[in-house]
Write a protein that holds these residues in place. Structure first.
Motif, mmCIF file in Angstrom:
data_model
loop_
_atom_site.group_PDB
_atom_site.id
_atom_site.type_symbol
_atom_site.label_atom_id
_atom_site.label_comp_id
_atom_site.label_asym_id
_atom_site.label_seq_id
_atom_site.Cartn_x
_atom_site.Cartn_y
_atom_site.Cartn_z
ATOM 1 N N LYS A 8 51.902 -28.444 -80.334
ATOM 2 C CA LYS A 8 50.802 -27.803 -79.250
ATOM 3 C C LYS A 8 50.858 -26.004 -80.895
ATOM 4 C CE LYS A 8 46.770 -27.638 -77.322
ATOM 5 N NZ LYS A 8 45.909 -27.765 -77.875
ATOM 6 N N THR A 9 50.275 -25.400 -80.947
ATOM 7 C CA THR A 9 50.192 -24.223 -81.543
ATOM 8 C C THR A 9 49.097 -23.776 -80.370
ATOM 9 O OG1 THR A 9 48.824 -24.235 -83.007
ATOM 10 C CG2 THR A 9 51.238 -24.504 -83.126
ATOM 11 N N PHE A 10 48.913 -22.449 -80.099
ATOM 12 C CA PHE A 10 48.425 -21.044 -79.618
ATOM 13 C C PHE A 10 48.637 -19.692 -80.478
ATOM 14 C CE2 PHE A 10 49.671 -24.470 -76.641
ATOM 15 C CZ PHE A 10 48.873 -23.829 -75.298
ATOM 16 N N THR A 11 47.167 -19.253 -80.667
ATOM 17 C CA THR A 11 47.204 -18.120 -81.461
ATOM 18 C C THR A 11 47.328 -16.799 -80.360
ATOM 19 O OG1 THR A 11 44.970 -18.685 -81.166
ATOM 20 C CG2 THR A 11 46.409 -19.113 -83.447
ATOM 21 N N THR A 12 46.736 -16.888 -78.897
ATOM 22 C CA THR A 12 46.825 -16.058 -77.993
ATOM 23 C C THR A 12 47.940 -16.554 -76.915
ATOM 24 O OG1 THR A 12 45.226 -15.986 -76.753
ATOM 25 C CG2 THR A 12 44.666 -15.775 -78.984
ATOM 26 N N PHE A 13 48.239 -15.352 -76.349
ATOM 27 C CA PHE A 13 49.383 -15.997 -74.840
ATOM 28 C C PHE A 13 48.234 -15.922 -73.222
ATOM 29 C CE2 PHE A 13 51.777 -15.708 -71.568
ATOM 30 C CZ PHE A 13 52.882 -15.674 -71.642
ATOM 31 N N ASP A 14 47.306 -15.739 -73.655
ATOM 32 C CA ASP A 14 45.957 -16.147 -72.895
ATOM 33 C C ASP A 14 45.695 -17.378 -73.473
ATOM 34 O OD1 ASP A 14 45.909 -13.585 -71.227
ATOM 35 O OD2 ASP A 14 44.634 -13.029 -72.340
ATOM 36 N N GLU A 15 45.641 -18.010 -74.338
ATOM 37 C CA GLU A 15 45.303 -19.059 -73.985
ATOM 38 C C GLU A 15 45.965 -20.307 -73.767
ATOM 39 O OE1 GLU A 15 44.151 -22.297 -78.054
ATOM 40 O OE2 GLU A 15 44.560 -19.864 -78.898
ATOM 41 N N TYR A 16 47.171 -19.355 -74.214
ATOM 42 C CA TYR A 16 48.234 -20.581 -73.496
ATOM 43 C C TYR A 16 48.672 -20.287 -72.459
ATOM 44 C CZ TYR A 16 53.824 -21.454 -71.819
ATOM 45 O OH TYR A 16 53.922 -21.485 -71.281
ATOM 46 N N LEU A 17 48.142 -19.655 -71.553
ATOM 47 C CA LEU A 17 48.302 -19.997 -69.993
ATOM 48 C C LEU A 17 46.820 -20.959 -69.114
ATOM 49 C CD1 LEU A 17 48.690 -15.772 -68.788
ATOM 50 C CD2 LEU A 17 50.315 -17.464 -68.559
ATOM 51 N N ALA A 18 45.632 -20.562 -69.870
ATOM 52 C CA ALA A 18 44.711 -21.591 -69.436
ATOM 53 C C ALA A 18 44.679 -23.128 -70.230
ATOM 54 C CB ALA A 18 43.645 -21.005 -70.633
ATOM 55 N N TYR A 19 46.495 -23.443 -70.690
ATOM 56 C CA TYR A 19 47.034 -24.883 -70.851
ATOM 57 C C TYR A 19 47.238 -25.670 -69.815
ATOM 58 C CZ TYR A 19 49.299 -28.568 -73.771
ATOM 59 O OH TYR A 19 50.191 -29.619 -73.128
ATOM 60 N N ASP A 20 46.820 -26.920 -69.769
ATOM 61 C CA ASP A 20 47.401 -27.745 -68.611
ATOM 62 C C ASP A 20 47.453 -29.246 -68.995
ATOM 63 O OD1 ASP A 20 48.399 -28.541 -66.215
ATOM 64 O OD2 ASP A 20 46.872 -28.008 -65.023
ATOM 65 N N ASP A 21 48.788 -29.923 -69.425
ATOM 66 C CA ASP A 21 48.670 -30.856 -69.634
ATOM 67 C C ASP A 21 47.864 -31.773 -68.766
ATOM 68 O OD1 ASP A 21 51.095 -30.975 -69.222
ATOM 69 O OD2 ASP A 21 52.354 -31.071 -71.260
ATOM 70 N N GLY A 22 48.521 -31.487 -67.376
ATOM 71 C CA GLY A 22 48.224 -32.295 -65.841
ATOM 72 C C GLY A 22 49.309 -32.814 -66.008
ATOM 73 N N THR A 23 50.912 -32.979 -66.591
ATOM 74 C CA THR A 23 52.025 -32.740 -65.742
ATOM 75 C C THR A 23 52.477 -31.369 -65.322
ATOM 76 O OG1 THR A 23 53.361 -32.017 -67.850
ATOM 77 C CG2 THR A 23 52.013 -34.172 -68.657
ATOM 78 N N ASP A 24 53.883 -32.337 -65.124
ATOM 79 C CA ASP A 24 55.500 -31.019 -64.260
ATOM 80 C C ASP A 24 56.185 -30.786 -65.348
ATOM 81 O OD1 ASP A 24 54.066 -31.027 -61.870
ATOM 82 O OD2 ASP A 24 54.676 -32.546 -60.817
ATOM 83 N N ASN A 25 56.230 -30.759 -66.354
ATOM 84 C CA ASN A 25 56.809 -30.303 -67.992
ATOM 85 C C ASN A 25 57.362 -29.100 -67.237
ATOM 86 O OD1 ASN A 25 57.767 -33.114 -68.411
ATOM 87 N ND2 ASN A 25 55.765 -33.444 -69.627
ATOM 88 N N ARG A 26 58.256 -28.234 -67.644
ATOM 89 C CA ARG A 26 58.182 -27.176 -67.960
ATOM 90 C C ARG A 26 58.237 -26.984 -69.735
ATOM 91 N NH1 ARG A 26 63.187 -23.563 -66.095
ATOM 92 N NH2 ARG A 26 63.856 -25.705 -67.119
#
Length: 196
Positions: A8-26
């Motif tokens: 999984k890749t992100f172009t902005t940090f805000d996009e990453y902050l909005a990401y939730d894969d539904g797990t408790d993974n770090r």
């Protein structure tokens, strides 16, 4: 036929902050690529936990400002990136700024201190002694501790004109000198031989 998962890749940090894969993974974000963090080793966890308790007992800051393993720090760069230090000492204003998740973004003041416990292996040493040193300096974190259980030493660094300089390397019963918290009194041996 074996399939390979595309990271999984992100172009902005805000996009990453909005990401939730539904797990408790770090996860850490490195150059825009999401990387799952492995669980902490029992030794590293014990040392970081011991540091947490010694800092809490010393009452240098309220206990709510000392965060173990779960605080994420945004790292500046052309591609979005983050780090999860083993221990972070936040500022009081962070508790008001971080409502949804324990993430210190570049718009926030830097934490007061970060500490990393070095895991075994050359790659881990390279990451903690060099890469993270550069990352945390770029964020402007005033003090960085490298706790090395294999070499039985604690290296304390202070930010000076955008780069870390070594304040000292402490071993055995030497009292660790913290520029940010001069009243702190603890030794490497107390971290490497935690009370049970």
């Amino acid at each position: 036929m074996t399939s390979t998962l595309t990271p999984k890749t992100f172009t902005t940090f805000d996009e990453y902050l909005a990401y939730d894969d539904g797990t408790d993974n770090r996860y850490e974000l490195r150059n825009g690529v999401l990387r799952q963090l492995p669980p902490e080793s029992p030794e590293n966890n014990a040392i970081a936990t011991e540091l947490f308790w010694q800092l809490a007992i010393a009452q240098i800051v309220p206990r709510s400002q000392i965060v173990l393993h779960t605080c994420e720090i945004q790292i500046p760069g052309t591609r979005p990136a983050s780090r999860h230090p083993d221990l972070v000492i936040l500022r009081s204003q962070h508790l008001l700024l971080m409502k949804r998740r324990l993430t210190v973004t570049l718009e926030m003041p830097p934490p007061q201190l970060v500490a990393e416990v070095v895991s075994p292996g050359k790659e881990n040493q390279q990451r903690d002694y060099n890469l993270k040193r550069s990352d945390y300096a770029a964020v402007g974190i005033p003090e960085y501790w490298i706790i090395d259980p294999h070499a039985k030493k604690v290296t304390i660094m202070q930010l000076d004109r955008g780069a870390y300089i070594e304040v000292g390397v402490f071993r055995e019963e030497e009292t660790i000198v913290s520029p940010t918290f001069p009243d702190l009194s603890l030794t490497p041996r107390s971290l490497f031989s935690p009370q049970v």
